[in-house]
Design an enzyme around this catalytic site. Structure first.
Site, short mmCIF file in Angstrom:
data_model
loop_
_atom_site.label_atom_id
_atom_site.label_comp_id
_atom_site.label_asym_id
_atom_site.label_seq_id
_atom_site.Cartn_x
_atom_site.Cartn_y
_atom_site.Cartn_z
N LYS A 90 -8.97 3.70 -11.15
CA LYS A 90 -9.20 3.03 -12.43
C LYS A 90 -9.29 4.06 -13.55
O LYS A 90 -8.64 3.91 -14.60
CB LYS A 90 -10.50 2.22 -12.34
CG LYS A 90 -10.63 1.14 -13.38
CD LYS A 90 -11.92 0.34 -13.19
CE LYS A 90 -11.87 -0.59 -12.01
NZ LYS A 90 -13.17 -1.17 -11.67
N ARG A 108 -18.35 0.91 -14.72
CA ARG A 108 -17.41 0.37 -13.73
C ARG A 108 -17.15 1.37 -12.63
O ARG A 108 -16.93 2.55 -12.89
CB ARG A 108 -16.07 0.06 -14.43
CG ARG A 108 -16.20 -0.54 -15.80
CD ARG A 108 -14.88 -0.62 -16.53
NE ARG A 108 -13.91 -1.47 -15.85
CZ ARG A 108 -12.65 -1.62 -16.25
NH1 ARG A 108 -12.21 -0.94 -17.29
NH2 ARG A 108 -11.85 -2.42 -15.60
N GLY A 126 -13.20 -6.07 -5.81
CA GLY A 126 -14.39 -6.85 -5.55
C GLY A 126 -15.40 -6.15 -4.67
O GLY A 126 -16.43 -6.72 -4.33
N MET A 156 -17.06 -3.29 -5.31
CA MET A 156 -18.20 -2.69 -6.00
C MET A 156 -18.38 -3.36 -7.36
O MET A 156 -17.51 -4.04 -7.85
CB MET A 156 -18.00 -1.21 -6.10
CG MET A 156 -18.11 -0.62 -4.70
SD MET A 156 -18.15 1.13 -4.64
CE MET A 156 -16.46 1.48 -4.91
N ARG A 209 -3.06 -1.21 -12.47
CA ARG A 209 -2.86 -0.56 -11.17
C ARG A 209 -1.64 -1.18 -10.52
O ARG A 209 -1.21 -2.27 -10.91
CB ARG A 209 -4.09 -0.75 -10.28
CG ARG A 209 -4.36 -2.21 -9.95
CD ARG A 209 -5.55 -2.37 -9.02
NE ARG A 209 -5.89 -3.77 -8.90
CZ ARG A 209 -7.13 -4.24 -8.84
NH1 ARG A 209 -8.17 -3.43 -8.92
NH2 ARG A 209 -7.35 -5.52 -8.71
N HIS A 239 -11.34 -14.47 -5.98
CA HIS A 239 -11.64 -13.50 -4.93
C HIS A 239 -10.91 -13.83 -3.64
O HIS A 239 -10.26 -12.99 -3.02
CB HIS A 239 -13.15 -13.47 -4.69
CG HIS A 239 -13.54 -12.54 -3.58
ND1 HIS A 239 -13.72 -12.99 -2.29
CD2 HIS A 239 -13.74 -11.21 -3.55
CE1 HIS A 239 -14.02 -11.96 -1.53
NE2 HIS A 239 -14.05 -10.88 -2.27
N SER A 287 4.72 9.88 29.34
CA SER A 287 4.42 8.83 28.38
C SER A 287 2.90 8.85 28.21
O SER A 287 2.16 8.64 29.17
CB SER A 287 4.90 7.48 28.90
OG SER A 287 4.52 6.47 28.00
N CYS A 302 2.76 5.15 24.92
CA CYS A 302 2.81 3.71 25.19
C CYS A 302 1.45 3.05 24.99
O CYS A 302 1.28 1.88 25.30
CB CYS A 302 3.35 3.44 26.58
SG CYS A 302 2.31 4.07 27.90
N TYR A 341 9.67 9.13 21.15
CA TYR A 341 9.56 7.72 20.79
C TYR A 341 8.11 7.25 20.84
O TYR A 341 7.25 7.89 21.44
CB TYR A 341 10.40 6.84 21.74
CG TYR A 341 9.89 6.78 23.16
CD1 TYR A 341 8.95 5.82 23.54
CD2 TYR A 341 10.33 7.69 24.12
CE1 TYR A 341 8.47 5.76 24.83
CE2 TYR A 341 9.85 7.64 25.42
CZ TYR A 341 8.91 6.67 25.78
OH TYR A 341 8.43 6.63 27.05
P1 ADP Z 1 -13.31 -4.76 -10.60
O1 ADP Z 1 -12.92 -3.44 -10.07
O2 ADP Z 1 -14.14 -5.56 -9.69
O3 ADP Z 1 -12.12 -5.50 -11.17
P2 ADP Z 1 -13.93 -3.94 -13.28
O4 ADP Z 1 -14.63 -2.66 -13.49
O5 ADP Z 1 -12.47 -3.92 -13.50
O6 ADP Z 1 -14.27 -4.48 -11.83
O7 ADP Z 1 -14.63 -4.96 -14.24
C1 ADP Z 1 -14.86 -6.29 -14.02
C2 ADP Z 1 -14.48 -7.11 -15.22
O8 ADP Z 1 -15.14 -6.65 -16.39
C3 ADP Z 1 -13.02 -7.06 -15.51
O9 ADP Z 1 -12.57 -8.36 -15.78
C4 ADP Z 1 -12.88 -6.20 -16.73
O10 ADP Z 1 -11.79 -6.58 -17.49
C5 ADP Z 1 -14.22 -6.43 -17.43
N1 ADP Z 1 -14.60 -5.25 -18.20
C6 ADP Z 1 -14.89 -4.03 -17.70
N2 ADP Z 1 -15.13 -3.15 -18.68
C7 ADP Z 1 -14.99 -3.81 -19.85
C8 ADP Z 1 -15.08 -3.43 -21.22
N3 ADP Z 1 -15.38 -2.19 -21.59
N4 ADP Z 1 -14.87 -4.39 -22.14
C9 ADP Z 1 -14.57 -5.65 -21.77
N5 ADP Z 1 -14.46 -6.06 -20.50
C10 ADP Z 1 -14.65 -5.16 -19.54
MG MG Z 2 -10.94 -4.74 -12.44
#
Ligand code: ADP
Ligand code: MG
Ligand code: MG
Length: 876
Positions: free
Chosen positions: A23, A93, A102, A104, A337, A455, A765, A832, A852
């Protein structure tokens, strides 16, 4: 210079994924290419590792570095953390190297307290927004940082909505939200025993710590194990200034893919929710609108977004999964991503990208996750039966595939039922990360709530598991384990069929039919076959399995187990007579009955493999597995053999072993009863001669494999029996057919003395199941009892029976290859064990120089692709 633990987005780039996490690296990259990203900074994965080294503390040095970057961020944004004039609010984040959706938790609107919220409310003239931010912050902070639990807050929201007579969160007023914030804080105090923290710095450090801590939570650990993500990687933390999608009706938040993640179709795909924040879209609280509608509501932001999509695809050469927010009509990018996709979509996208000139064939091969392919090979519903079966419901086709099973209502039940061999369909109101293991165990998942980006949908697609989501027609009664659909009440254990490709739901069990490799799948596999060096064989014991594997591209059989053929009801009496014989003559008479049966089995398998190599392993399991246990069967056998029941029982008792896995089995049987090996040799050679005669265009070279060898002399002894028997038959037939005699390397001593053993063997094998078992000194069947404890304590990260232990068992394999080839340069090498179909193990076998791998039929395409990826990686 001391290590740098914190990077501004403007200091990073996409290549820094190891340090900044996926991220963070992509936020930096988007910043660099000039896209609108709310600015912030990333705390590195090394800081996470350091946190664990310091006994789960963020040390003073790192804290200071974080606060320095808060100051820098204040400079960039012109806002101040905790300020009463122009306060800076941030999100915290998580972001590991590999995306863990989902897994963390994220905290939004951090930096708020009672004073700051007042300022925001007044200055913005939008108190509803200010209080919405605050109540969300308390909720998320309490849940994520202090682990108070979401449900208490949700109950309070529900009570408030009921009291106000509204159904949607957005209908609550500023005053309602203010009251809620107060209730939330009281809840916090009653659960934690302290006041909710007001100091933004304290909030920030608490949040960062929580992200680091979440790296070690049980769901993250399970996800990592399933996805080969090492624990040692750690997670980065992103601190980012907020963009607000909850400021009113010219605001909103969305999730989108540049192409359809279910089908691969080249068309923007996603969902958008006005006046909302963060996870609202995915949580299924309100039903979002399709992204296409956004063009009407927010024409300018949408046009800009479409441009961003194009820029990102051209930049990353892959389908992107993006999160964004619109604040007062202006677009902000929050994440991008390479998007998760179904296996079918992955193949289509790879082919399309090649055709669009974005990537070459090698890149296409490299971008497909081999582990997901088998879902394409699994059965689909039988179209004929499907047509005649009434559809009882229809919802979103969230993740393709056909699933048929008994209804269960919780993840725990799904797991428990699957463990005792039941096929289940997990039916839930909505799923949450806690449900992962249950989702894995189920044939498919059906949810009442949630859209295509919910989710359940995201996780199911990642697993390649069938999922139908958002079936609002279901009246759910989780408490009593039942639901109502189309006027019928379904109870736990009732059969249900769901089709994740169409979204349709059917009453009862619908039979399935086998799939085949064609279209884009065939195209990608064709590319893969050009690049791989390893051959791929299959483990198959029947003509049916062999034919199946041929369809999937197997280039021979690496393991045909002969014992399964003995278990058939019409054969078991003969094998029992053989086992209970007192004399060689008696035994040979019993074997004579078995010989034609084995011979015809082998002929069937040879025919199915159309002249490709077939390795037949001689009888391996302990004899007691064949003897009767039921009184009636014992009496029958006694009568059959003209013995008394007591005599038979004595023979059976004599077969008892303290440790059958290490007992009288494998080549030890052939050493004590060479007539068994002789019979099997006759069956193999005669079958090959017959098939050769029928198909002069094939060159039959039967391969006979002696199992469980640990000492060259035992191999030499059994080999002598084989060679004498085989040569006599071949000579008698006037043929010059060649055959090979080799051995399994599955006892550590065989690997340690491979130089000697290779002199007596045409091939090795590696039986990596037994080799793993005996190298570790624990049995595959018992390991389940304690492996979980080993995962929890981070002693093992993976099941060594699923993924080869390259350090220990791999060293034996490598050594045996080198030593074996040194004394027998012609030695042919294969594997195998189950590992032959595991991508990371296949890569190891490629590097080790095997000829193989052999795996179960459904894993053949996985192995073909993994072998190609290993070869492509090797070139670099
Ligand atoms: P995940 O990895 O579970 O998707 P994220 O870190 O991407 O978690 O964040 C969860 C939600 O919060 C996402 O929908 C993201 O767009 C929103 N979000 C995160 N940071 C910000 C920010 N600085 N401003 C507005 N929305 C945010
Ligand atoms: Mg996200
Ligand atoms: Mg074995």
């Amino acid at each position: 210079m001391s290590k740098k633990y914190v990077y501004l987005f403007s200091e990073g780039n996409a290549n820094m994924r190891e340090l900044l996490g996926g991220k963070g690296a992509n936020l930096a990259e988007m910043t660099n290419i000039g896209l609108p990203v709310p600015q912030g900074f990333t705390i590195t994965t090394e800081a996470c590792t350091q946190y664990y080294e310091d006994g789960q503390k963020i040390n003073n040095g790192i804290q200071a570095e974080i606060m320095e970057h808060i100051t820098k961020l204040e400079g960039i944004t012109g806002k101040k953390f905790g300020d009463l004039e122009n306060p800076l609010l941030v999100s915290v984040r998580s972001g590991a190297r590999a995306s863990m959706p989902g897994m963390m938790d994220t905290i939004l609107n951090l930096g708020l307290n009672e004073d700051v919220v007042d300022v925001l409310a007044k200055k913005s003239g939008n108190p509803r927004w200010a209080w919405d931010c605050y109540r969300r912050f308390i909720q998320m902070y309490s849940d994520v940082v202090m682990e108070v639990g979401k449900k208490y807050f949700e109950q309070l929201i529900d009570q408030m909505k009921e009291a106000r007579g509204v159904t949607q969160d957005v209908e609550l007023t500023a005053d309602d939200l203010k009251e809620l914030a107060g209730q939330f804080k009281a809840e916090y105090k009653s659960k934690i025993g302290q006041d909710f923290p007001t100091d933004p710095k304290e909030q920030l450090m608490g949040a960062i710590k929580a992200v680091f801590r979440s790296w070690d939570n049980p769901r993250a650990n399970v996800y990592r194990r399933d996805n080969d993500i090492p624990y040692s990687w750690g997670t980065a933390v992103n601190v980012q200034s907020m963009a607000f999608g909850n400021m009113g009706d010219d605001c909103g938040t969305g999730v989108a893919f540049t192409r359809n993640p279910a089908t691969g179709e080249k068309k923007l795909f996603g969902e958008f929710l006005t006046n909302a924040q963060g996870e609202d879209v995915v949580a299924g609280i309100r039903t979002p609108m399709p992204i296409s509608e956004m063009s009407e509501k927010f024409p300018e932001a949408f046009a800009q977004f479409e441009k961003v999509c194009k820029i990102l695809e051209d930049h990353y050469h892959d389908m992107q999964d993006m999160e964004f927010t619109v604040e007062n009509g202006k677009l902000y990018m929050l994440q991008t991503r390479n998007g998760k996709r179904t296996p079918a979509a992955a193949l289509k996208i790879a082919c399309d990208l090649v055709d669009e000139g974005m990537i070459d064939e090698k890149q296409a091969v490299a971008m497909i996750d081999p582990r997901t392919l088998d879902t394409l090979l699994h059965p689909q519903f039988d179209g004929e039966v499907l047509k005649k079966t009434p559809v009882i419901g229809s919802a979103l086709a969230a993740s393709p595939g056909a699933a048929c099973g008994k209804v269960v209502f919780s993840a725990e039940d799904a797991k428990a039922w699957a463990e005792r061999g039941e096929k289940v369909v997990l039916v839930r109101l909505e799923t949450s990360p806690e449900d992962i293991e249950g989702m894995k165990a189920a044939q498919g998942i059906l949810t009442v709530r949630g859209g295509m980006t919910s989710h359940a949908a995201v996780v199911a697609r990642g697993m390649g598991k069938c999922c139908v989501s958002g079936c609002g027609a279901i009246k759910m009664d989780e408490e009593n384990k039942q639901f109502e659909l189309a006027g019928k009440t379904f109870h736990e254990g009732d059969w249900l069929s769901i089709d994740g490709s169409t979204g349709k739901i059917y009453d009862g069990a619908i039979p399935t039919v086998d799939a085949s490799i064609g279209g884009e799948f065939g195209r990608v596999m064709g590319w893969a076959d050009q690049y791989r060096r390893l051959k791929v064989r299959t483990n198959a014991d029947t003509p049916h399995d062999a034919a199946q594997a041929r369809k999937f591209g197997a280039e021979g059989i690496g393991l045909c187990r002969t014992e399964h053929m003995f278990f058939d009801a019409d054969r078991i009496p003969a094998i029992r007579r053989m086992i209970c014989s007192d004399t060689v003559e008696q035994r040979e008479a019993a074997l004579a009955v078995l010989e034609p049966m084995q011979q015809s089995d082998f002929e069937g398998i040879y025919e199915a493999m159309e002249g490709l190599p077939v390795t037949i392993r001689f009888l391996d399991p302990p004899l007691h597995e064949f003897v009767p246990t039921e009184e009636a069967d014992i009496e029958l056998l006694a009568k059959d053999m003209g013995k008394s029941v007591a005599e038979i029982k004595a023979i059976i008792a004599g077969l008892h072993e303290f440790n059958p896995m290490m007992g009288h089995r494998g080549c030890r049987l052939a050493v004590t009863y060479p007539e068994i090996a002789a019979m099997q040799t006759r069956a193999v050679i005669k079958a090959a001669l017959n098939v050769q005669a029928k198909h002069p265009e094939w060159t039959m070279v039967p391969e006979i494999m002696i199992p469980l060898v640990g000492e060259v002399k035992e191999l030499a002894y059994v080999k002598k029996v084989v060679v004498e028997t085989a040569d006599a038959i071949i000579k008698e037939a006037g043929s010059n057919m060649k055959y090979l005699v080799g051995t399994m390397i599955e006892i550590p001593r065989a690997a340690l003395t491979a130089d000697e053993i290779a002199k007596q063997a045409d091939f090795f094998s590696f039986g990596t199941n037994d080799l793993t078992q005996m190298t570790f000194g624990f049995s595959r069947d018992d390991a389940g009892k304690f492996l979980d404890a080993y995962y929890d304590k981070k002693i093992y990260e993976n099941d060594p029976f699923a993924k080869l232990d390259q350090t220990g068992v791999g060293k034996l394999v490598d050594m045996a290859c080198k030593m074996g080839r040194a004394t027998n340069p012609e030695l042919h090498l294969g594997v195998c064990g189950e590992h032959g179909g595991d991508p990371s193990s296949v890569e190891f076998f490629h590097r080790t120089g095997l000829d193989y791998v052999s795996c179960s039929p459904f894993r053949v395409p996985i192995a073909r692709l993994a072998a190609a990826q290993a070869a492509i990686k090797d070139e670099k």
